[in-house]
Structures are given as structure tokens and as C-alpha cells.
Design a protein around this motif. Structure first.
Motif, PDB file in Angstrom:
ATOM      1  N   HIS A 121     -47.274  27.871   1.668  1.00  0.00           N
ATOM      2  CA  HIS A 121     -47.889  28.910   2.480  1.00  0.00           C
ATOM      3  C   HIS A 121     -47.026  29.223   3.696  1.00  0.00           C
ATOM      4  N   LEU A 122     -47.157  30.434   4.200  1.00  0.00           N
ATOM      5  CA  LEU A 122     -46.363  30.803   5.367  1.00  0.00           C
ATOM      6  C   LEU A 122     -46.708  29.937   6.576  1.00  0.00           C
ATOM      7  N   ASP A 123     -47.965  29.487   6.689  1.00  0.00           N
ATOM      8  CA  ASP A 123     -48.334  28.662   7.845  1.00  0.00           C
ATOM      9  C   ASP A 123     -47.674  27.285   7.793  1.00  0.00           C
ATOM     10  N   ASP A 124     -47.174  26.874   6.608  1.00  0.00           N
ATOM     11  CA  ASP A 124     -46.423  25.623   6.520  1.00  0.00           C
ATOM     12  C   ASP A 124     -45.098  25.729   7.264  1.00  0.00           C
ATOM     13  N   LEU A 125     -44.621  26.949   7.468  1.00  0.00           N
ATOM     14  CA  LEU A 125     -43.287  27.169   8.037  1.00  0.00           C
ATOM     15  C   LEU A 125     -43.329  27.714   9.453  1.00  0.00           C
ATOM     16  N   MET A 126     -44.507  28.073   9.938  1.00  0.00           N
ATOM     17  CA  MET A 126     -44.599  28.657  11.283  1.00  0.00           C
ATOM     18  C   MET A 126     -44.427  27.588  12.356  1.00  0.00           C
TER      19      MET A 126
END
Length: 745
Positions: free
Chosen positions: A740-745
Motif C-alpha cells: 500500500h502507498l501508506d507503507d511508503l509514506m
């Protein structure tokens, strides 16, 4: 001029026109007179029993014919059968409407039959059910302590258990120069083929039925229906010429088949049962799986120790297994290995094979751990794999029948531009986007099963070939026609391939990337036997120019049998049939894998995937901008349809790594996103530059065609390559799919 061989040619799908114009009929589209429609009522609890079932309001509606449930279902042979399905795992198959017990959320508990689909669906909302709920367990991660070894069953032959330990893993790992380990979590994925599951059953009278079903195995469904309902197999005909996607979801007979046949036999009417999109989530899924890896290497990069453990979900009533942990030692040499695979029974429906079952799951863990270890060593990930290149299957000690994985690495890397990669994570940028390069290895076993095929020459000298095999959208019709044409040197226009009908020659279920090897080899065997029969009859004809010839002295071309040494000495195939009093000349042949020859070899297709990603540095949005997959799969029968299969696997790789996820609320034991609005799959805007390479690979051992399956290999390597590219771009290694994108934010 002689007809050019069809095998190896890029030929468009023969049924393409019918599919794009809508004239192809699918299981739920056949025009049947006096047709009734069934709609399924599904349980709203996860575990317990039905206390009260009331269908009075539904039955009061004009046009509602009957509501079937456990209390009024007909007596069936099924409930005395242990197995009625050639793809059933060890355990007790689910029995629809057996009793009041609820085994999982969404279980079919009733069938409303009415004069129209809309009426049946509305009437289903009026059925009132009271339940007694029981405590349930659906959370794999919370229950890993209860994991146990799988039961052994018939499926073990196609899904072998983990290899036995080799050496002393713990000692080798503890003392190694470099180590990498990881915990990998794969969530549930559900089959969502474009065509919904549907069955149209026509009652023919006197216990005979004709069934149009969405399936990957007409014969399997025929055997299932015969066993369950106590019918003679010859009185059950299953037809499925067109299948709108399956990828494993149609390997087993699904419950709409049971309900449709049951209602048709009881009401003595034609009955169609179609599942809606939400109900497609009520059977079969790729199981959630947790994996643990520990890899170790020496300073020179050579692997010393490999440990891969997987814990997967299964139902309470069957032990569904996948080959998850076997791949690492098939690919890489190590003197010390430890592989373990365990199951956790939960209150869910049995999982079901989904494209590259076990392989796409296990290779993510293997190839991401290999990637992490290469960074530990400071060795380029591609070079690290070449250092550990295995010329044989290290897990068995057997040589491969063929293996051109090295060429996959070389050609794939050159096409992709791997040499332009900067080694340091976060070192490549494009505007505000971090750019990452990742690669991974793929492998999928090349299998072959027994099958029969029928071949005949008709009065016009045309070839007719038939098999019960289905075409699930992979191009089977086209490829089998190519194989058949070449057996007798005919143009494809002179060949008709009939398929998808259980009354035809036996074929197993279509899956596992073994259909071309299995049915294609049977067609080649039938064609060769027919050729010899035609030759014998040609020799017996009056004034035959072939009278003194041996079979090896002739060739079949352009509808003729010709002497190789005297090309003008010919006999037309239609003249042979004419001399046979106009009766077609035919041969039906059963083809068995050459077990004694094959047992000394491991057989597999291999691939190498190279991926570029862009990651928005602030938002974490991930985009796969380009990818290359290089495949070694023996003889490619049709490069065009084969490329489509690999491209489909690459698109699915993007889906698996970044999009696809079934969300379970374990408080309810229920899948919460049972629709395509919330079950995310890639759209056109997500797919960019995808390229496929088929490297040349000759294999005289694997089967009569020298061909390996390609359905699964396109999905085997690329999900891991995407994860590795994301690490290279961001410096963050995310081991949970989807990322998920939130894993990388």
C-alpha cells in the motif's frame, strides 16, 4: 508449394470473431424453452445452525415455483460419496443443503426457483432464517500456533510435500558470513473472472440431463453429477465450449452446478442458476499465507543455507495445499536446507487453485530474500543469481530435461537495460519520482497427464479432431488445431477441432499449465495412428504407387500421401476414404506420459522478470512503468497466444503486488469487499510498457511436442520483481502483499 507447418506460427484465435461479436454462447446464455431460474440464498452467519427456515412469503409470489433447502431436498447419492471430484483435496467435500449446519459465511442454504431471474432474486430476500450462532475462527495470523502438517491424499502426486531437510541448516546459518531473513504476509485473493459462474441444466427425461456449465473440466463435472445424483455417466452430458476466464476457479464443480441439476431433476424442467458478483466470493480463493525465510551465503556469494517455512489457511473439512516452499532448492544450490509447510484449519470455505498457486506466493518470499541477501553482500542481484545458478534440480539431484534460464537472464537484462541500474537504493530519480529497478526468477513445473483424442479423415479429405478439453480463454482451440494440422501436413483451414463436450474423448481438467502437453500430445498420437492407418489402406488400393513403400518412405502434405523420393507419386486422402466406400477413417488414442523416461528428470519452465517502478517521494504512489519477462518454455506452439498468456500474468503480477486484496472482518468472519468497486484490480491506466521474450529452448524429453506450459510462469517471478524494485527505489522492503502507498509514506 507445400503447406507450411502451423506449429510455431503466430496465428490469431480462431474463435476471436465469435467472442468479440457476442455470438459465442456462454453457460448462462443458451436459449432454452420453458426455462426456470434459480437464485441462491446464502448464510449471513459464519458458524452455527439453522433453527427455523420460512419461505412462505417467497412461495406466495406468483411465478415462484419452489424453494429448496436442507429440509426438502431430494435424497441424493452424494451424501454417501467420499469423493466425486477429481480435483478434491484430502478431507470431506462440501455438501450443499446437506443439513442445518453452517460451516462458513456465505454458505448456500437455499435455492429459490422462479419463472424469471429477477423474481427469484426478489423472492430470495423474503426468505426468513433464524440461526443459532457459534464461536468461529477465521484469522490465520492469530491462530498460527495451531498449525499442523497437511493430510496426505490423491492430490499429493501433483502437489508434492516439501523436500526433506539436507545437512545442518541451523549450524550453517549461525556461522554464515552474510544472512537475510524475512516474514512475508499474503492476504486472501478471490477469483473474479469476467464471466459469472452459471449452469443451465436441460432435463431430457428418463434421468438424462444436458448441462451447459462454466467449468475447466467437462468430464470432471460429468463424473461429479453422475456420482452425486446416482445417474449413469452416459446420461450426463456437460458442454462448455466458451469460458470467460477461470484461472483455477472452474477446476472443481461449484455449488451452482449442484443446485441447477438438483432442481432440474426434481422439477423435470430446464433450470439455470447464475451466481452474482457478491456470491463469487462465497467459494474458492487463494489462501492467506504467512512465510518465514532465512538465507545465508559465504563471502563469495555462494549460498550455504536455505530455510523457507509457510503457514497457510484451509477449511475445517478439507486440507487444501499448495506447493509454496519447494522452489528455492529447485533453483539454487545449498548444502543445508530446511523447508516446512503447515496448515491452519479455519471456519472458511476450502481455498482453491488460483493462477500459479503456491508459486507466485512462495517465489515472492524466495526472490525477495535473495534480493535482500545480494544487498547484504554488495553483489548485483542478477550477478548473485548467476553465481548461484544450478545446472540441475538440487532438491532431487535430477538434471532438468532442459533449462535455458541463463539465456532468460541475459536476454531479459539486455532488453530491459539492467546495466544502467545504479546500485544504491534511492539513487535514481525522475522529477519528484524515485525510480527503482528490480528483478526476480520464476519457475513452474512442466507436467503432463493422460488424455485421449479422436482423429478422422472425412469424405472430403478433411481432418476432424475432438477432445473433451475446454478452452478457458488461453487459445486452446487455435493451438490444438495447429498441432492437428501438422500431424497430417494439412492447412489449418482443412482441420476442425471440436472440444468442450464430455461426450468426446477423455481430457482431464484444464489447469496447471499442462493442457498443451497433455491434450496436444494425445492429438499428435491420434494423428500419427491415423496416418499409419491411412498409409496401410493406401498401400492396398489398386495400382497404388505406395504398394512397396514403408511408412518412413512417405510424407503427408497438402491432403496427400507422397513418396519422399518421388514427390509426384501421390495418393489423395479423400481418394483413400472413397476407396473405403466413403466411410470416414478414424483413430482414437489414449496418450500416457512416458513415466519411466521422465522419472529421471525434473521438468520446468523458467523465467526472469525485470521491472521498473516510479514511487512518488511524498505520496508513496507506486507505478510500474515498464517490465520485461523472458521465458524458457520449450517449443512455443503459437507465439501470439503464448505472448498473451505471459502478458496476462504480468498484469496479474501488478494486481497481486499492488492492488488485489480481500478484506476480512474477523469479528464477523466475513469478507467485506465482495464487489469489483472495492476489490481493486488494475485498470488500463495502471498498465504501461510490458514486453515478452521467448528464448530458444529445445527439449526432446519433456513430452512429444517438446513444449512446456506457460499459463502460470508469467505470474511466477514478476510480483517479487516489483517488490524488489520498490526497495531499490525507496530503501524500504515491504514484505506484505499488496503493498500500500501508506507503507511508503
Amino acid at each position: 508449394m507445400s503447406t507450411q507447418p502451423a506449429i510455431g506460427q503466430s496465428i490469431s484465435r480462431l474463435e476471436g470473431f465469435e467472442k468479440v461479436t457476442g455470438s459465442a454462447k456462454y453457460a448462462g446464455e443458451y436459449n432454452v424453452p420453458d426455462l426456470l431460474y434459480g437464485y441462491v440464498v446464502n448464510s449471513t452467519i459464519t458458524k452455527g445452525e439453522i433453527l427455523n427456515f420460512n419461505a412462505d412469503a417467497a412461495l406466495a409470489l406468483p411465478g415462484v415455483i419452489k424453494v429448496f433447502y436442507y429440509g426438502n431436498r431430494p435424497s441424493l447419492a452424494w451424501f454417501n460419496m467420499q469423493y466425486a471430484d477429481m480435483d478434491a483435496p484430502p478431507g470431506t467435500p462440501f455438501r450443499p443443503l446437506q443439513d442445518a449446519e453452517i460451516k462458513y459465511n456465505g454458505q448456500p442454504i437455499a435455492l429459490v426457483v422462479a419463472e424469471s431471474f429477477e423474481l427469484a432474486k426478489y423472492a430470495a430476500t423474503l426468505v426468513k432464517v433464524d440461526y443459532k450462532e457459534e464461536t468461529f475462527t477465521t484469522d490465520l495470523i492469530a491462530n498460527q500456533a495451531s498449525a499442523r502438517s497437511p493430510k496426505v491424499g490423491l492430490a499429493t502426486a501433483l502437489k508434492p510435500p516439501p523436500p526433506k531437510p539436507v545437512g545442518d541448516f541451523e549450524a550453517a546459518y549461525d556461522t554464515a558470513f552474510a544472512k537475510a531473513s524475512g516474514k512475508f504476509i499474503h492476504g486472501t485473493e478471490h477469483h473474479n473472472p469476467l464471466e459469472l459462474f452459471a449452469t443451465t441444466t436441460i432435463y431430457e427425461g428418463k434421468g438424462k440431463v444436458t448441462i451447459y456449465d462454466k467449468t475447466q473440466g467437462t468430464v470432471n463435472c460429468q463424473l461429479y453429477v453422475g456420482n452425486v445424483f446416482g445417474l449413469h455417466f452416459k446420461d450426463v452430458r456437460v458442454i462448455s465450449p466458451y469460458v470467460g476466464g477461470a484461472f483455477g476457479s472452474g477446476l472443481r464443480p461449484q455449488y451452482q452446478l449442484f443446485l441447477s441439476v438438483m432442481a432440474a431433476l426434481e422439477l423435470k424442467r430446464a433450470v439455470r442458476v447464475t451466481l452474482d458478483r457478491t456470491q463469487m466470493f462465497s467459494f474458492g480463493h487463494r489462501p492467506p499465507t504467512t512465510q518465514f525465510t532465512r538465507f545465508a551465503a559465504a563471502a563469495d556469494g555462494s549460498l550455504r543455507a536455505i530455510n523457507h517455512t509457510a503457514i497457510a489457511e484451509t477449511s475445517r473439512f478439507e486440507d487444501y495445499t499448495e506447493v509454496v516452499v519447494n522452489w528455492a532448492h529447485m533453483l539454487y544450490p545449498a548444502k543445508n536446507t530446511l523447508m516446512e509447510y503447515k496448515l491452519v484449519p479455519l471456519d472458511v470455505f476450502s481455498p482453491l487453485d488460483m493462477r500459479a498457486p503456491g508459486g507466485s506466493t512462495g517465489l515472492h518470499a524466495v526472490e525477495s530474500t535473495m534480493d535482500a541477501l545480494s544487498y547484504q553482500l554488495g553483489i548485483d542481484p542478477l550477478e548473485f543469481r548467476l553465481i548461484n545458478y544450478a545446472e540441475k534440480d538440487e532438491s532431487t539431484g535430477r538434471p532438468y530435461s532442459s533449462k535455458e534460464l541463463r539465456k532468460c537472464y541475459e536476454e531479459g537484462a539486455a532488453r530491459f537495460g539492467w546495466s544502467e541500474r545504479l546500485p544504491q537504493p534511492r539513487s535514481m530519480k525522475r522529477g519528484n519520482k524515485l525510480v527503482g529497478y528490480g528483478m526476480a526468477t520464476g519457475i513452474w513445473e512442466a507436467m503432463q497427464l493422460p488424455a485421449r483424442a479422436k482423429a478422422l479423415i472425412n469424405a472430403e479429405g478433411k481432418l476432424e479432431v475432438s477432445s473433451a478439453v475446454t478452452d478457458i480463454g488461453t487459445g486452446t482451440l487455435t493451438v490444438m488445431t495447429q498441432i492437428a494440422a501438422d500431424t497430417l501436413g494439412l492447412a489449418m483451414d482443412d482441420v476442425t477441432f471440436s472440444y468442450g463436450d464430455s461426450k468426446m474423448a477423455f481430457a482431464p481438467i484444464q489447469g496447471g499449465s499442462f493442457t498443451v502437453a497433455t491434450v496436444g500430445s494425445a492429438i499428435k498420437a491420434a494423428g500419427l495412428a491415423l496416418a499409419k492407418k491411412l498409409f496401410r489402406k493406401a498401400k492396398q488400393m489398386q495400382n497404388s504407387p505406395l504398394g512397396k513403400a514403408k511408412f518412413e518412405d512417405v510424407e503427408f502434405r497438402d491432403g496427400l500421401i507422397a513418396l519422399k523420393a518421388q514427390p509426384k507419386a501421390v495418393i489423395a486422402l479423400k481418394d483413400i476414404v472413397s476407396a473405403n466406400k466413403g466411410r470416414a477413417i478414424q483413430s482414437t488414442n489414449f496418450n500416457l506420459p512416458k513415466v519411466m523416461k521422465l522419472k529421471n528428470y525434473s521438468r520446468a519452465a523458467h523465467s526472469a522478470a525485470f521491472v521498473e517502478v516510479e514511487v512518488d517521494e511524498e505520496l508513496g504512489v507506486i507505478n510500474v512503468t515498464r517490465a520485461v519477462t523472458a521465458v524458457a518454455a520449450g517449443k512455443i506452439i503459437n507465439p501470439k497466444t503464448a505472448r498473451s498468456q505471459i502478458l496476462g500474468g504480468m498484469v496479474w503480477s501488478i494486481s497481486k503486488a499492488l492492488r488485489e486484496e480481500t478484506i476480512t472482518d474477523h469479528n464477523f468472519g466475513k469478507y467485506m469487499n465482495q464487489n469489483l468497486g472495492e476489490y481493486h484490480i488494475p485498470v488500463h491506466a495502471d498498465i504501461h510498457e510490458l514486453d515478452v521474450i521467448f528464448v530458444e529452448e529445445k527439449d526432446d524429453i519433456v513430452n512429444e511436442l517438446g513444449s512446456k506450459g506457460i499459463g502460470e510462469i508469467g505470474l511466477a517471478a514478476m510480483p517479487a520483481a516489483i517488490a524488489n524494485a520498490i526497495f531499490h527505489a525507496t530503501g524500504k522492503r515491504i514484505n506484505r502483499f499488496p503493498i500500500h502507498l501508506d507503507d511508503l509514506m
